[in-house]
Design a protein around this motif. Structure first.
Motif, PDB file in Angstrom:
ATOM      1  N   ASP A 102       0.822  -1.223   0.000  1.00 14.21           N
ATOM      2  CA  ASP A 102       0.000   0.000   0.000  1.00 14.21           C
ATOM      3  C   ASP A 102       0.852   1.268   0.000  1.00 14.21           C
ATOM      4  N   VAL A 103       2.094   1.162   0.460  1.00 17.43           N
ATOM      5  CA  VAL A 103       3.012   2.303   0.362  1.00 17.43           C
ATOM      6  C   VAL A 103       3.262   2.610  -1.114  1.00 17.43           C
ATOM      7  N   ILE A 104       3.557   1.559  -1.856  1.00 19.25           N
ATOM      8  CA  ILE A 104       3.861   1.726  -3.275  1.00 19.25           C
ATOM      9  C   ILE A 104       2.629   2.228  -4.041  1.00 19.25           C
ATOM     10  N   GLU A 105       1.474   1.642  -3.705  1.00 17.73           N
ATOM     11  CA  GLU A 105       0.245   2.077  -4.397  1.00 17.73           C
ATOM     12  C   GLU A 105      -0.064   3.544  -4.132  1.00 17.73           C
ATOM     13  N   ARG A 106       0.116   3.936  -2.873  1.00 21.42           N
ATOM     14  CA  ARG A 106      -0.188   5.335  -2.549  1.00 21.42           C
ATOM     15  C   ARG A 106       0.766   6.286  -3.267  1.00 21.42           C
ATOM     16  N   ALA A 107       2.042   5.912  -3.283  1.00 20.30           N
ATOM     17  CA  ALA A 107       3.029   6.766  -3.962  1.00 20.30           C
ATOM     18  C   ALA A 107       2.695   6.857  -5.452  1.00 20.30           C
ATOM     19  N   GLU A 108       2.325   5.740  -6.034  1.00 25.72           N
ATOM     20  CA  GLU A 108       1.975   5.751  -7.471  1.00 25.72           C
ATOM     21  C   GLU A 108       0.773   6.657  -7.735  1.00 25.72           C
ATOM     22  N   ARG A 109      -0.228   6.558  -6.866  1.00 21.23           N
ATOM     23  CA  ARG A 109      -1.424   7.358  -7.067  1.00 21.23           C
ATOM     24  C   ARG A 109      -1.113   8.853  -6.911  1.00 21.23           C
ATOM     25  N   LEU A 110      -0.344   9.177  -5.871  1.00 19.40           N
ATOM     26  CA  LEU A 110      -0.008  10.595  -5.667  1.00 19.40           C
ATOM     27  C   LEU A 110       0.827  11.140  -6.829  1.00 19.40           C
ATOM     28  N   LEU A 111       1.769  10.338  -7.307  1.00 18.77           N
ATOM     29  CA  LEU A 111       2.599  10.808  -8.438  1.00 18.77           C
ATOM     30  C   LEU A 111       1.754  11.011  -9.684  1.00 18.77           C
ATOM     31  N   LYS A 112       0.765  10.152  -9.872  1.00 18.34           N
ATOM     32  CA  LYS A 112      -0.118  10.307 -11.018  1.00 18.34           C
ATOM     33  C   LYS A 112      -0.874  11.643 -10.918  1.00 18.34           C
ATOM     34  N   ASP A 113      -1.324  11.958  -9.704  1.00 15.01           N
ATOM     35  CA  ASP A 113      -2.107  13.186  -9.520  1.00 15.01           C
ATOM     36  C   ASP A 113      -1.241  14.438  -9.516  1.00 15.01           C
ATOM     37  N   VAL A 114      -0.061  14.332  -8.912  1.00 12.75           N
ATOM     38  CA  VAL A 114       0.767  15.501  -8.648  1.00 12.75           C
ATOM     39  C   VAL A 114       1.712  15.779  -9.809  1.00 12.75           C
ATOM     40  N   GLY A 115       2.072  14.737 -10.552  1.00 11.84           N
ATOM     41  CA  GLY A 115       3.195  14.873 -11.480  1.00 11.84           C
ATOM     42  C   GLY A 115       4.452  14.833 -10.631  1.00 11.84           C
ATOM     43  N   SER A 116       5.354  15.772 -10.822  1.00 10.02           N
ATOM     44  CA  SER A 116       6.558  15.829  -9.994  1.00 10.02           C
ATOM     45  C   SER A 116       6.294  16.681  -8.761  1.00 10.02           C
ATOM     46  N   VAL A 117       6.795  16.250  -7.587  1.00  5.44           N
ATOM     47  CA  VAL A 117       6.694  17.117  -6.399  1.00  5.44           C
ATOM     48  C   VAL A 117       7.595  18.338  -6.539  1.00  5.44           C
ATOM     49  N   GLY A 118       8.395  18.377  -7.587  1.00  2.00           N
ATOM     50  CA  GLY A 118       9.222  19.546  -7.866  1.00  2.00           C
ATOM     51  C   GLY A 118       8.541  20.573  -8.744  1.00  2.00           C
ATOM     52  N   ALA A 119       7.306  20.314  -9.166  1.00  2.00           N
ATOM     53  CA  ALA A 119       6.570  21.281  -9.990  1.00  2.00           C
ATOM     54  C   ALA A 119       5.605  22.070  -9.110  1.00  2.00           C
ATOM     55  N   TYR A 120       5.367  23.336  -9.472  1.00  2.00           N
ATOM     56  CA  TYR A 120       4.290  24.086  -8.812  1.00  2.00           C
ATOM     57  C   TYR A 120       2.989  23.321  -9.000  1.00  2.00           C
TER      58      TYR A 120
END
Lengths: 488, 488
Positions: A102-120
């Motif tokens: 579930d750690v991996i799934e959550r990270a995948e889902r957030l990355l899909k929504d956020v794109g890069s955490v380095g982007a505005y």
């Protein structure tokens, strides 16, 4: 020619409101405590040997500086968000680093929504994270919440700054602020050159709100020509540790309706409640709207929450949000514009907000560890709060109600007249004097009550109950006895 | 009774300075482009088929939203800072996840200095990170720098907010701001109710500064009773893309000395220079202090830098710093107090500042990959800037100097009178009208020159050159031809 050897800026010509702002939590005592800490670390003895071997920072609610460990699930997800390349090695994460699926799934889902955490992100925050907050609020309160009313912020402080900026139109704009209060409110109002309208909390009633006292403060300000626009309530309380009962919350909402005041509910300690349960202003307002149709529909509420406090304790990540209830859409559009000038809240902090409001559920792989860690932090806080309270009960002239919530105790200290004289000779208030001597004798840094405001003629200090161990508590007891003996 | 059905706040009674603030970078065009993006993603066709299949956000300098990949070394270190438990599996990190030994060493060192990234740091930032910034500035400029003059901030925007707050005392306080400018400056001054004193940049001279123009603006403001206190210079330029030559920088410093002005040097694009080299205001000021002993010792300079731009491109992490040069210590103490009210900059963003100013050195294990990634981003920006410039050269009525620096081009557009009439009929300026039609026709979102300010009678737009591919550039050329044909 200026007195300042040609420089353009000096202490007398900069913004007078910046100069006037006070923020004791990080003031003289805090600076001195950091000097002690650096001296102890340096191993030098050129300025003598200190009577303590460590500094205890009980002045700031900064859990992870002290004993509190981060929640494993949160930090595992964040590590992947920072380095998404780790997802290419899912088997290593699972089999060798102990990351659950579930750690991996959550990270995948957030990355899909956020794109890069380095982007505005969008100025008000990542849409799916605002949706997740809204879902949480619905579960918490049993009433609908909309992502378009959620604004992700860099901690609650940034949210308070935004809201006060929009609400206060000029120096006549007044905001009712509890006394004692977290000094962010008075400092922000000073910076804005708006008016703080103080109302005293009732120490005899566990630091609850008193309708008549609020009304009297309001009426006095109104008579003085102040345009009172909002009321701040901090629940659970900072610095008081109070947890408000339903009747106090209802009374504030009713008063806000009668006098057309915006409610600013600082609810950042909502998970730290040791007696009774947390009741959100949102839930109570919606409940009252339901009970009397139409009567409360224009009572405006802004409620703030943060990743800094509670069992999350992630102050350094500067994550938070506020929800607006019953606000005018045009005003919301101005709030959006205001936050867009600073672009967006830190995106990794936004992700932490998502994890906070949507932690592992029962049955999910990370749930057992999450629950164990969460409960252990909660229990630790309660145990330490009670131990500290017990120590205060033994101390002469110290009065302190049972710990109710947040991460603070705010005892009254009755000091001898001689102590007040010695303080005056140093140009300090008696509580500042007491706290300075405490720091010098024990290395324990607390904040004098005057930093938060207190009823005239009373003295207090605020201490967190975050620091591990009991030795420092014993040192306070010992110091207090010696102090009282000296100045009796 | 208020017109607003009982609500306390409405568009007419909130803070008028918030209402008056303008921030076009995230305004109507940006909102519309996000609507298009959501519509394309949704797969719906209920509002018709759009004439483009993707939205190109050329309006915001947001590298990682587009093509730019994060630097591997940075993100590997951050992943460990977020989950220090990974350090217990150093062999797995090295042997199976490809982390180099210097990644692990850096993470260990930062964790030792920072403690937990979830804890508040000192208000001005982690001491060892400020030391690292000072070391970098010494290497960059060849002059000493002190960590006590460095303030870590949540991106440069937060630093600008701090500095303007302290410098502006009242509505008569004036700040010289270049036109065109990044609208953070005008928006912040509007919020503060201070005075923006615009000075035009010289488009004919590659958007350089013109001493006489600055002087004339200053004199006019002074004659109007404005207490001009500071001058903002953005170098390399935003939105102009200019990179200032040494003589312009010297002239600004000389003018600041003559008129006792604080220099605010926004140097966030310092690594994005394609023609010539970046010259820092700090280096030049110290150089002039050396050349004429005593003459420039009280010229106050604040220089800002950020992790958001350059090859780092980590906007979402909200990291940055500013350095104060020749400031009064009492004024610095007030700046410290001001930043402490918001507690501290995001700690993971502070760590990213450390990585930015202290990247892997030649010979260290991560250096080869770091250099490859860094150079590839730089080359990509230069190639795309030149391709875009070439396209602009083909376009009728468009004039644009060669790309010099930052991540923007800011071409002049000469539009037919009929276009201006059509714009007026819509209540828009001609450049807004042009940019709106461009967005509708191509999905390319740029910002009209009026959002930054432009010389009366001229029209421009700002575009980043971050988006990958060349198709979108071709679409702009095609649109422009059709637009000109339509309104000729």
């Amino acid at each position: 020619m200026a007195s300042n050897s040609g420089r353009r800026l000096n202490i007398d010509n900069i913004n007078p409101h910046v100069k006037a702002a006070e923020y004791a939590v990080r003031g003289e005592l805090a600076v001195k405590s950091e000097e002690y800490r650096a001296y102890l670390r340096s191993g030098l003895t050129d300025q003598g040997v200190l009577p303590f071997s460590q500094v205890i920072s009980a002045n700031i609610g900064n859990p992870q500086q002290l004993d509190q460990k981060p929640i494993t699930f949160f930090r595992q997800v964040l590590s992947i968000l920072e380095n998404p390349a780790l997802l290419e090695k899912g088997d290593v994460l699972v089999n060798q680093l102990g990351y659950q699926s579930d750690v991996i799934e959550r990270a995948e889902r957030l990355l899909k929504d956020v794109g890069s955490v380095g982007a505005y992100s969008a100025s008000n925050g990542v849409p799916s994270i605002r949706q997740s907050v809204a879902d949480f609020l619905e579960r918490r309160d049993g009433f609908p919440a909309s992502p378009s009313d959620i604004y992700l912020s860099a901690g609650a402080s940034s949210g308070v700054n935004t809201l006060l900026h929009v609400i206060c139109a000029d120096e006549k704009s007044g905001i009712l602020v509890p006394i004692p209060q977290y000094p962010l409110y008075t400092a922000s109002l000073t910076l804005l050159n708006a008016t703080c309208v103080p109302y005293l909390l009732d120490e005899a009633k566990n630091w609850g709100t008193d309708f008549e006292v609020i009304k009297a403060s309001y009426e006095k300000a109104k008579a003085d020509g102040i345009d009172v626009r909002a009321i701040v309530v901090i629940n659970p309380g900072n610095p008081t540790g109070a947890s408000l009962p339903e009747e106090d919350i209802r009374a504030v909402i009713e008063f806000a309706r009668q006098e057309r005041l915006v409610i600013l509910a600082d609810e950042v300690y909502q998970t730290n409640v040791f007696i009774g349960e947390f009741i959100s202003f949102k839930r109570m307002l919606r409940q009252m709207q339901k009970e009397k149709a139409g009567l409360y529909d224009t009572v405006e509420l802004a409620s703030l929450q943060s990743v800094s406090k509670g069992m999350v304790g992630e102050c350094g990540h500067r994550g938070g949000y506020f929800e607006l209830v019953n606000f005018d859409p045009q005003v919301q559009a101005e709030i959006y514009k205001f936050v867009s000038i600073m672009l967006c809240a830190p995106v990794i902090g936004q992700c932490l907000v998502e994890l906070m409001v949507n932690p592992p559920k029962a049955g999910e792989p990370s749930h057992a560890l999450y629950k164990k860690e969460y409960d252990s932090i909660f229990d630790g806080l309660r145990v330490r709060a009670n131990a500290l309270h017990k120590a205060f009960e033994q101390m002469e002239g110290v009065e302190c109600g049972a710990p109710q919530g947040s991460m603070y105790l705010f005892p009254t200290i009755n000091l001898p007249a001689k102590a007040a004289e010695a303080a005056a000779a140093e140009g300090r208030t008696p509580d500042e004097f007491y706290c300075m001597r405490l720091l010098e004798a024990t290395g324990v840094c607390v904040v004098p009550g005057s930093g938060f405001g207190q009823k005239e003629g009373t003295l207090h200090f605020r201490t967190t109950f975050l620091a591990p161990g009991t030795e420092w508590v014993g040192n306070i007891v010992k110091f207090h006895k010696e102090f009282m003996d000296k100045y009796r």
